[in-house]
Design a protein around this motif. Structure first.
Motif, PDB file in Angstrom:
ATOM      1  N   THR A  19       0.825  -1.209   0.000  1.00 24.85           N
ATOM      2  CA  THR A  19       0.000   0.000   0.000  1.00 24.85           C
ATOM      3  C   THR A  19       0.861   1.262   0.000  1.00 24.85           C
ATOM      4  OG1 THR A  19      -0.168  -0.196   2.418  1.00 24.85           O
ATOM      5  CG2 THR A  19      -1.994  -1.049   1.107  1.00 24.85           C
ATOM      6  N   HIS A  20       1.948   1.245   0.770  1.00 26.14           N
ATOM      7  CA  HIS A  20       2.812   2.417   0.799  1.00 26.14           C
ATOM      8  C   HIS A  20       3.536   2.607  -0.537  1.00 26.14           C
ATOM      9  CE1 HIS A  20       2.125   2.411   5.135  1.00 26.14           C
ATOM     10  NE2 HIS A  20       2.642   3.611   5.143  1.00 26.14           N
ATOM     11  N   TRP A  21       3.992   1.527  -1.133  1.00 21.80           N
ATOM     12  CA  TRP A  21       4.649   1.648  -2.428  1.00 21.80           C
ATOM     13  C   TRP A  21       3.670   2.129  -3.496  1.00 21.80           C
ATOM     14  CZ3 TRP A  21       9.420   2.222  -3.707  1.00 21.80           C
ATOM     15  CH2 TRP A  21      10.433   1.668  -2.913  1.00 21.80           C
ATOM     16  N   PHE A  22       2.410   1.702  -3.387  1.00 23.88           N
ATOM     17  CA  PHE A  22       1.397   2.123  -4.363  1.00 23.88           C
ATOM     18  C   PHE A  22       1.173   3.631  -4.296  1.00 23.88           C
ATOM     19  CE2 PHE A  22      -3.107   2.815  -5.550  1.00 23.88           C
ATOM     20  CZ  PHE A  22      -3.032   2.365  -6.863  1.00 23.88           C
ATOM     21  N   VAL A  23       1.005   4.154  -3.082  1.00 22.67           N
ATOM     22  CA  VAL A  23       0.785   5.589  -2.931  1.00 22.67           C
ATOM     23  C   VAL A  23       2.029   6.378  -3.324  1.00 22.67           C
ATOM     24  CG1 VAL A  23       0.276   7.426  -1.278  1.00 22.67           C
ATOM     25  CG2 VAL A  23      -0.964   5.271  -1.147  1.00 22.67           C
ATOM     26  N   ILE A  24       3.201   5.906  -2.913  1.00 14.13           N
ATOM     27  CA  ILE A  24       4.446   6.570  -3.287  1.00 14.13           C
ATOM     28  C   ILE A  24       4.616   6.566  -4.808  1.00 14.13           C
ATOM     29  CG2 ILE A  24       6.966   6.386  -3.175  1.00 14.13           C
ATOM     30  CD1 ILE A  24       6.597   5.366  -0.287  1.00 14.13           C
ATOM     31  N   GLY A  25       4.190   5.455  -5.444  1.00 12.13           N
ATOM     32  CA  GLY A  25       4.262   5.381  -6.900  1.00 12.13           C
ATOM     33  C   GLY A  25       3.378   6.399  -7.585  1.00 12.13           C
ATOM     34  N   THR A  26       2.155   6.598  -7.047  1.00  9.59           N
ATOM     35  CA  THR A  26       1.258   7.596  -7.638  1.00  9.59           C
ATOM     36  C   THR A  26       1.791   9.010  -7.437  1.00  9.59           C
ATOM     37  OG1 THR A  26      -0.088   7.655  -5.611  1.00  9.59           O
ATOM     38  CG2 THR A  26      -0.797   6.163  -7.375  1.00  9.59           C
ATOM     39  N   TYR A  27       2.598   9.212  -6.407  1.00  7.07           N
ATOM     40  CA  TYR A  27       3.246  10.502  -6.214  1.00  7.07           C
ATOM     41  C   TYR A  27       4.365  10.724  -7.235  1.00  7.07           C
ATOM     42  CZ  TYR A  27       1.394  12.415  -1.801  1.00  7.07           C
ATOM     43  OH  TYR A  27       0.611  12.984  -0.844  1.00  7.07           O
ATOM     44  N   ASN A  28       5.220   9.717  -7.404  1.00  8.30           N
ATOM     45  CA  ASN A  28       6.500   9.943  -8.069  1.00  8.30           C
ATOM     46  C   ASN A  28       6.558   9.522  -9.532  1.00  8.30           C
ATOM     47  OD1 ASN A  28       7.986  11.005  -5.759  1.00  8.30           O
ATOM     48  ND2 ASN A  28       7.761   8.981  -4.883  1.00  8.30           N
ATOM     49  N   VAL A  29       5.834   8.444  -9.918  1.00  7.24           N
ATOM     50  CA  VAL A  29       5.902   8.001 -11.312  1.00  7.24           C
ATOM     51  C   VAL A  29       5.321   9.045 -12.272  1.00  7.24           C
ATOM     52  CG1 VAL A  29       5.106   6.272 -12.958  1.00  7.24           C
ATOM     53  CG2 VAL A  29       5.954   5.550 -10.713  1.00  7.24           C
ATOM     54  N   PRO A  30       4.100   9.577 -12.031  1.00 14.55           N
ATOM     55  CA  PRO A  30       3.616  10.638 -12.932  1.00 14.55           C
ATOM     56  C   PRO A  30       4.491  11.883 -12.893  1.00 14.55           C
ATOM     57  CG  PRO A  30       1.817   9.723 -11.633  1.00 14.55           C
ATOM     58  CD  PRO A  30       3.082   9.208 -11.041  1.00 14.55           C
ATOM     59  N   ARG A  31       5.074  12.189 -11.713  1.00  8.39           N
ATOM     60  CA  ARG A  31       5.973  13.348 -11.620  1.00  8.39           C
ATOM     61  C   ARG A  31       7.198  13.152 -12.510  1.00  8.39           C
ATOM     62  NH1 ARG A  31       6.268  16.780  -6.550  1.00  8.39           N
ATOM     63  NH2 ARG A  31       4.559  15.374  -6.015  1.00  8.39           N
ATOM     64  N   LEU A  32       7.737  11.930 -12.523  1.00  5.51           N
ATOM     65  CA  LEU A  32       8.874  11.623 -13.386  1.00  5.51           C
ATOM     66  C   LEU A  32       8.485  11.749 -14.856  1.00  5.51           C
ATOM     67  CD1 LEU A  32      11.792  10.578 -13.699  1.00  5.51           C
ATOM     68  CD2 LEU A  32      10.874   8.247 -13.590  1.00  5.51           C
ATOM     69  N   LEU A  33       7.267  11.307 -15.185  1.00  2.00           N
ATOM     70  CA  LEU A  33       6.792  11.433 -16.566  1.00  2.00           C
ATOM     71  C   LEU A  33       6.657  12.894 -16.968  1.00  2.00           C
ATOM     72  CD1 LEU A  33       4.063   8.617 -16.638  1.00  2.00           C
ATOM     73  CD2 LEU A  33       6.328   8.563 -17.682  1.00  2.00           C
TER      74      LEU A  33
END
Length: 214
Positions: free
Chosen positions: A145-159
């Motif tokens: 769950t923490h990796w999922f939320v962190i991913g929604t923070y950072n993956v689109p930001r990287l894109l």
């Protein structure tokens, strides 16, 4: 001097390619997202504030996340709704500066709070008897769950940062990616981190039972 002009407002363009007929629908969607986030975060804050058995460090951290999300969504989504419903798409310089200050303060604060929650839950899980599969399941759920939320923070930001390097970025795609990493984590946080916490769920159940019995 005759060629000089002064501007005291910023105009929010939103999604420039969005047809006018979809503005009300987008406003309604954002309004629903904001209300779900508002109700969930206020519920968490009130529960932790009013119930003494929730006055513990872990729940204080959860309440801090709820307050942060509430302030962030209120400072941003309300203006977007006003633009698409009432055409109020302009902001003063001071209003824009205040909103940017709030956004750039709360974003790293959210990351810090989520990190503290992850550390707390992992430590709490390792207090249990580690041989039991239930403990490992809790640890796995916590990490996912923490990796999922962190991913929604950072993956689109990287894109977004990658997309900025292209020669002709499409504004609508650019804005969509920003909305994805800005609002989706705030929408999910009270559901994933707060309302799924066992002690908070028990408290909510007891409140609903009392109301049904009365």
């Amino acid at each position: 001097m005759d060629n000089e002009s002064e501007f005291s407002e910023f105009v929010l363009v939103g999604f420039p390619g969005l047809p006018q007929r979809f503005h009300i629908g987008v406003g309604i969607l954002i309004f629903l997202v904001y209300n779900v986030s508002l109700c969930a975060n206020i519920t968490v804050i009130m529960l932790i504030f009013l119930k003494e058995h929730l006055h513990k460090p872990m729940y204080i951290v959860i309440a801090s996340l709820a307050i942060s999300d509430l302030l962030f969504d209120t400072s941003t989504l309300s203006k977007i709704i006003a633009k698409y419903w009432f055409g109020a798409g302009s902001m003063t310089f001071m209003g824009c500066f205040l909103q940017m200050t709030i956004v750039h303060t709360l974003n790293p604060l959210d990351s810090l709070i989520i990190m503290l929650m992850a550390v707390d839950r992992i430590i709490l899980t390792k207090a249990c008897s580690t041989a039991r599969s239930e403990s490992w399941n809790k640890a796995f759920y916590t990490c996912v769950t923490h990796w999922f939320v962190i991913g929604t923070y950072n993956v689109p930001r990287l894109l977004v940062y990658t997309y900025e390097q292209t020669k002709k970025p499409q504004v609508d795609i650019y804005v969509s990616l920003i909305c994805l990493y800005t609002f989706v984590p705030h929408f999910m946080s009270p559901i994933i981190f707060c309302l799924r916490t066992e002690e908070i769920k028990k408290t909510l159940r007891s409140i609903f039972k009392r109301r049904n019995n009365s």
